[in-house]
Write a protein that holds these residues in place. Structure first.
Motif, PDB file in Angstrom:
ATOM      1  N   ALA A 165       0.833  -1.210   0.000  1.00 19.81           N
ATOM      2  CA  ALA A 165       0.000   0.000   0.000  1.00 19.81           C
ATOM      3  C   ALA A 165       0.868   1.262   0.000  1.00 19.81           C
ATOM      4  N   SER A 166       1.946   1.267   0.796  1.00 17.85           N
ATOM      5  CA  SER A 166       2.807   2.460   0.851  1.00 17.85           C
ATOM      6  C   SER A 166       3.571   2.639  -0.453  1.00 17.85           C
ATOM      7  N   GLN A 167       3.968   1.547  -1.100  1.00 19.80           N
ATOM      8  CA  GLN A 167       4.652   1.651  -2.391  1.00 19.80           C
ATOM      9  C   GLN A 167       3.706   2.156  -3.475  1.00 19.80           C
ATOM     10  N   SER A 168       2.464   1.726  -3.427  1.00 15.41           N
ATOM     11  CA  SER A 168       1.469   2.222  -4.384  1.00 15.41           C
ATOM     12  C   SER A 168       1.287   3.723  -4.229  1.00 15.41           C
ATOM     13  N   PHE A 170       3.554   5.798  -3.033  1.00 15.08           N
ATOM     14  CA  PHE A 170       4.818   6.363  -3.512  1.00 15.08           C
ATOM     15  C   PHE A 170       4.756   6.558  -5.029  1.00 15.08           C
ATOM     16  N   VAL A 171       4.327   5.536  -5.754  1.00  7.77           N
ATOM     17  CA  VAL A 171       4.243   5.607  -7.218  1.00  7.77           C
ATOM     18  C   VAL A 171       3.215   6.651  -7.651  1.00  7.77           C
ATOM     19  N   ALA A 172       2.061   6.664  -6.989  1.00 10.55           N
ATOM     20  CA  ALA A 172       0.992   7.580  -7.374  1.00 10.55           C
ATOM     21  C   ALA A 172       1.382   9.044  -7.187  1.00 10.55           C
ATOM     22  N   LYS A 173       2.320   9.317  -6.283  1.00 13.52           N
ATOM     23  CA  LYS A 173       2.758  10.688  -6.031  1.00 13.52           C
ATOM     24  C   LYS A 173       3.967  11.085  -6.868  1.00 13.52           C
ATOM     25  N   ALA A 174       4.538  10.145  -7.622  1.00 17.95           N
ATOM     26  CA  ALA A 174       5.780  10.402  -8.346  1.00 17.95           C
ATOM     27  C   ALA A 174       5.569  11.374  -9.501  1.00 17.95           C
ATOM     28  N   ASP A 175       6.586  12.211  -9.756  1.00 21.77           N
ATOM     29  CA  ASP A 175       6.568  13.080 -10.930  1.00 21.77           C
ATOM     30  C   ASP A 175       7.623  12.669 -11.951  1.00 21.77           C
ATOM     31  N   THR A 176       8.394  11.632 -11.621  1.00 18.73           N
ATOM     32  CA  THR A 176       9.491  11.172 -12.476  1.00 18.73           C
ATOM     33  C   THR A 176       9.728   9.688 -12.238  1.00 18.73           C
ATOM     34  N   PHE A 177      10.041   8.951 -13.296  1.00 15.46           N
ATOM     35  CA  PHE A 177      10.636   7.630 -13.124  1.00 15.46           C
ATOM     36  C   PHE A 177      11.530   7.339 -14.310  1.00 15.46           C
ATOM     37  N   PHE A 178      12.361   6.321 -14.159  1.00 19.89           N
ATOM     38  CA  PHE A 178      13.286   5.905 -15.202  1.00 19.89           C
ATOM     39  C   PHE A 178      12.882   4.515 -15.681  1.00 19.89           C
ATOM     40  N   LEU A 179      13.083   4.291 -16.978  1.00 16.12           N
ATOM     41  CA  LEU A 179      12.568   3.088 -17.629  1.00 16.12           C
ATOM     42  C   LEU A 179      13.686   2.421 -18.417  1.00 16.12           C
ATOM     43  N   ALA A 180      13.993   1.174 -18.077  1.00 23.56           N
ATOM     44  CA  ALA A 180      15.021   0.396 -18.766  1.00 23.56           C
ATOM     45  C   ALA A 180      14.361  -0.625 -19.684  1.00 23.56           C
ATOM     46  N   THR A 181      14.867  -0.728 -20.909  1.00 22.99           N
ATOM     47  CA  THR A 181      14.389  -1.709 -21.881  1.00 22.99           C
ATOM     48  C   THR A 181      15.598  -2.296 -22.608  1.00 22.99           C
ATOM     49  N   VAL A 182      15.363  -3.388 -23.328  1.00 25.94           N
ATOM     50  CA  VAL A 182      16.456  -4.066 -24.027  1.00 25.94           C
ATOM     51  C   VAL A 182      16.016  -4.454 -25.433  1.00 25.94           C
ATOM     52  N   HIS A 183      17.008  -4.721 -26.289  1.00 26.24           N
ATOM     53  CA  HIS A 183      16.743  -5.269 -27.613  1.00 26.24           C
ATOM     54  C   HIS A 183      17.882  -6.227 -27.953  1.00 26.24           C
ATOM     55  N   VAL A 201      -1.696   3.398 -10.555  1.00 24.82           N
ATOM     56  CA  VAL A 201      -1.574   2.065  -9.954  1.00 24.82           C
ATOM     57  C   VAL A 201      -2.916   1.382 -10.137  1.00 24.82           C
ATOM     58  N   ASP A 202      -3.010   0.521 -11.141  1.00 21.93           N
ATOM     59  CA  ASP A 202      -4.276  -0.130 -11.462  1.00 21.93           C
ATOM     60  C   ASP A 202      -4.572  -1.300 -10.536  1.00 21.93           C
ATOM     61  N   SER A 203      -3.529  -1.898  -9.992  1.00 21.25           N
ATOM     62  CA  SER A 203      -3.642  -2.975  -9.006  1.00 21.25           C
ATOM     63  C   SER A 203      -2.267  -3.131  -8.377  1.00 21.25           C
ATOM     64  N   ARG A 264       3.472  -4.815 -15.912  1.00 17.22           N
ATOM     65  CA  ARG A 264       3.095  -5.866 -14.966  1.00 17.22           C
ATOM     66  C   ARG A 264       4.283  -6.212 -14.086  1.00 17.22           C
ATOM     67  N   VAL A 265       4.100  -6.081 -12.798  1.00 19.21           N
ATOM     68  CA  VAL A 265       5.182  -6.245 -11.833  1.00 19.21           C
ATOM     69  C   VAL A 265       5.490  -7.730 -11.636  1.00 19.21           C
ATOM     70  N   LYS A 266       6.764  -8.060 -11.713  1.00 15.83           N
ATOM     71  CA  LYS A 266       7.220  -9.404 -11.367  1.00 15.83           C
ATOM     72  C   LYS A 266       7.927  -9.404 -10.020  1.00 15.83           C
ATOM     73  N   GLU A 267       8.698  -8.354  -9.766  1.00 18.55           N
ATOM     74  CA  GLU A 267       9.405  -8.237  -8.488  1.00 18.55           C
ATOM     75  C   GLU A 267       9.621  -6.762  -8.178  1.00 18.55           C
ATOM     76  N   ALA A 268       9.563  -6.425  -6.888  1.00 22.11           N
ATOM     77  CA  ALA A 268       9.796  -5.060  -6.419  1.00 22.11           C
ATOM     78  C   ALA A 268      10.893  -5.080  -5.371  1.00 22.11           C
ATOM     79  N   VAL A 269      11.786  -4.086  -5.426  1.00 20.78           N
ATOM     80  CA  VAL A 269      12.856  -3.932  -4.442  1.00 20.78           C
ATOM     81  C   VAL A 269      12.827  -2.494  -3.946  1.00 20.78           C
ATOM     82  N   GLU A 270      12.488  -2.302  -2.685  1.00 19.74           N
ATOM     83  CA  GLU A 270      12.469  -0.973  -2.075  1.00 19.74           C
ATOM     84  C   GLU A 270      13.642  -0.858  -1.115  1.00 19.74           C
TER      85      GLU A 270
END
Length: 293
Positions: A165-168, A170-183, A201-203, A264-270
């Motif tokens: 609940a607290s992480q949700s 945290f995300v809902a209040k965020a104004d920035t995030f970083f996104l990693a992808t691969v090819h 946060v849809d779920s 879709r979240v697989k793992e979270a590390v706070e």
């Protein structure tokens, strides 16, 4: 290779290939003097890569005194120090030739620079040989006028398979995030910003956000069209807490061209107090749309 087939498919779908070709002329392999000077002023670098054992993609922060990231050759940067030993990307940075994406973002000037390449460990940290180097416009970047470095140590990381609940919150209040992808040939790290609430946060296991109009390169969405693995990094710019998420992402295209990305979240590390930096309060970018209700 400026664009691969995934990025080309998105560009063609949205009718922006010609503009993307124009923007793509700014992508090179060399690190120009102005880029080298910019890197030398930064206290934060964000990395994106895949864990060599699990294949999970993560985004991780590295911090140091300005100068800890340096251009040490026409196509090379060296980073003193590294991620924490328990960071999900520690094994990737210990390996030779790991594909890695980086982004240096300066909230003080609303400038950002991306460098994608291959990493190798060094006695003092790691080095990256560049494959692509380019800058992005200041759109959706929040201005933070200053920062201070505090003497605080990271607390033990909390791992879970979905958001608390607290992480949700945290995300809902965020104004920035970083996104990693691969090819197939590499990795990339990018930035997403907006007014608080732009990430929904849809779920406990799913997030979503609108893909705001940008430079039409579609490097991130292009990567996701070929490989859905992704990693997200949220920062608390005051407390230094980090929330790292790994999972998969897909893009939904509306008839009018508007795009929504679902993660879709697989793992979270706070990790509480993970970063020693405390930034001043943000001034939100005038380009930020109002979040959808």
């Amino acid at each position: 290779m400026t664009y691969h087939s995934g990025s080309r498919a998105v560009q063609d779908r949205l009718g922006v290939r010609e503009f993307a070709d124009h923007v793509g002329r700014g992508i090179g392999q060399g690190i120009r003097p102005v880029a080298a000077a910019f890197l030398g002023l930064q206290p934060l670098l964000v990395l994106g890569a895949a864990d060599p054992a699990s294949g999970a993609v993560w985004a991780s922060p590295v911090t140091g005194e300005p100068g800890f990231v340096r251009a040490t050759g026409p196509r090379q940067i060296s980073v003193a120090g590294g991620v924490r030993p328990d960071d999900p990307l520690a094994p990737a940075l210990a390996a030779e030739g790991t594909p890695v994406g980086t982004i240096a973002l300066d909230p003080r000037t609303r400038r950002r620079m991306r460098l994608d390449g291959h990493a190798r460990p060094t006695p003092r940290g790691f080095a990256i040989t560049a494959d692509q180097v380019f800058s992005n416009c200041p759109k959706y970047l929040q201005r933070r006028e200053s920062y201070e470095r505090l003497d605080r140590a990271p607390k033990p990381a909390r791992r879970s398979t979905e958001l608390t609940a607290s992480q949700s919150e945290f995300v809902a209040k965020a104004d920035t995030f970083f996104l990693a992808t691969v090819h197939e040939h590499g990795a990339d790290a990018s930035h997403r910003g907006g007014n608080p609430g732009f990430v929904r946060v849809d779920s406990p296991g799913e997030l979503s956000w609108r893909d705001y109009p940008g430079n039409s390169m579609f490097l991130t969405l292009g990567n996701l069209s070929l490989d859905p693995r992704a990693g997200l990094l949220f920062l608390d710019w005051e407390s230094g807490t980090t929330l790292q998420l790994t999972g998969t992402a897909s893009t939904e295209f509306a008839a009018d061209g508007e795009r929504t990305v679902r993660f879709r979240v697989k793992e979270a590390v706070e990790t509480p107090s993970a970063l020693p930096l405390r930034w001043s309060a943000p001034a939100y970018s005038p380009a930020n749309p109002e979040p959808a209700r």
